[in-house]
Design a protein around this motif. Structure first.
Motif, PDB file in Angstrom:
ATOM      1  N   ARG A 242       3.035  -4.241 -43.659  1.00 27.30           N
ATOM      2  CA  ARG A 242       1.855  -3.407 -43.429  1.00 27.30           C
ATOM      3  C   ARG A 242       0.990  -3.362 -44.678  1.00 27.30           C
ATOM      4  O   ARG A 242      -0.228  -3.550 -44.630  1.00 27.30           O
ATOM      5  N   ASP A 243       1.620  -3.148 -45.827  1.00 33.07           N
ATOM      6  CA  ASP A 243       0.881  -3.067 -47.081  1.00 33.07           C
ATOM      7  C   ASP A 243       0.179  -4.389 -47.394  1.00 33.07           C
ATOM      8  O   ASP A 243      -0.962  -4.397 -47.853  1.00 33.07           O
TER       9      ASP A 243
ATOM     10  N   THR B  79      -6.885  -6.943 -43.332  1.00 33.96           N
ATOM     11  CA  THR B  79      -6.861  -8.154 -42.506  1.00 33.96           C
ATOM     12  C   THR B  79      -6.858  -7.782 -41.029  1.00 33.96           C
ATOM     13  O   THR B  79      -6.666  -6.627 -40.656  1.00 33.96           O
ATOM     14  N   ALA B  80      -7.019  -8.797 -40.205  1.00 35.31           N
ATOM     15  CA  ALA B  80      -7.003  -8.593 -38.753  1.00 35.31           C
ATOM     16  C   ALA B  80      -5.611  -8.188 -38.256  1.00 35.31           C
ATOM     17  O   ALA B  80      -5.479  -7.626 -37.168  1.00 35.31           O
TER      18      ALA B  80
ATOM     19  N   LEU C 152       0.823  -2.054 -38.710  1.00 37.52           N
ATOM     20  CA  LEU C 152       0.939  -0.597 -38.721  1.00 37.52           C
ATOM     21  C   LEU C 152       1.751  -0.119 -37.518  1.00 37.52           C
ATOM     22  O   LEU C 152       2.638   0.729 -37.655  1.00 37.52           O
ATOM     23  N   GLY C 153       1.479  -0.677 -36.344  1.00 36.32           N
ATOM     24  CA  GLY C 153       2.242  -0.318 -35.144  1.00 36.32           C
ATOM     25  C   GLY C 153       3.709  -0.675 -35.280  1.00 36.32           C
ATOM     26  O   GLY C 153       4.594   0.093 -34.870  1.00 36.32           O
ATOM     27  N   HIS C 154       3.975  -1.826 -35.859  1.00 32.99           N
ATOM     28  CA  HIS C 154       5.351  -2.263 -36.093  1.00 32.99           C
ATOM     29  C   HIS C 154       6.065  -1.276 -37.018  1.00 32.99           C
ATOM     30  O   HIS C 154       7.206  -0.865 -36.745  1.00 32.99           O
TER      31      HIS C 154
END
Length: 84
Positions: free
Chosen positions: A32-33, A38-39, A45-47
Motif C-alpha cells: 500500500r505504501d 499510483t493507479a 488499500l483494500g487489500h
C-alpha cells in the motif's frame, strides 16, 4: 472426542496461521505504501483493509475465548497502529 494430539495439532495450526496472516498483513502495508500516487493505490488499500479486519477479528475472538494472543502469534501487532 478430541485427543491430546488433536489439541496439539490445532494449537500449532493457530500459531502458524496467526504468524502467516501477520506477515501477509505487513506485506500488504508495504505494498500500500509503495503504491501511493499510483493507479494501484485503491486496490492495495483494500487489500490492506482486509488484513486489518482479519487481524482485528482474530484478536477479538481470542480475547473472547480467553486465548492469549501469543498462542495465535498476534501478540505484537496492533491493527489500529500498525495497519492503518
Amino acid at each position: 472426542m478430541t485427543t491430546k494430539s488433536d489439541e496439539t495439532l490445532m494449537a500449532n495450526y493457530l500459531l502458524d496461521l496467526g504468524l502467516l496472516i501477520k506477515e501477509k498483513a505487513f506485506e500488504a502495508k508495504k505494498s500500500r505504501d509503495a503504491s501511493m500516487g499510483t493507479a494501484d493505490y485503491d486496490y492495495e488499500l483494500g487489500h490492506l483493509m482486509a488484513f486489518y479486519e482479519i487481524v482485528s477479528l482474530m484478536q477479538q475472538q481470542a480475547d473472547a475465548f480467553g486465548i492469549p494472543l501469543s498462542k495465535v502469534s498476534l501478540e505484537n501487532i496492533d491493527p489500529d497502529k500498525d495497519l492503518l
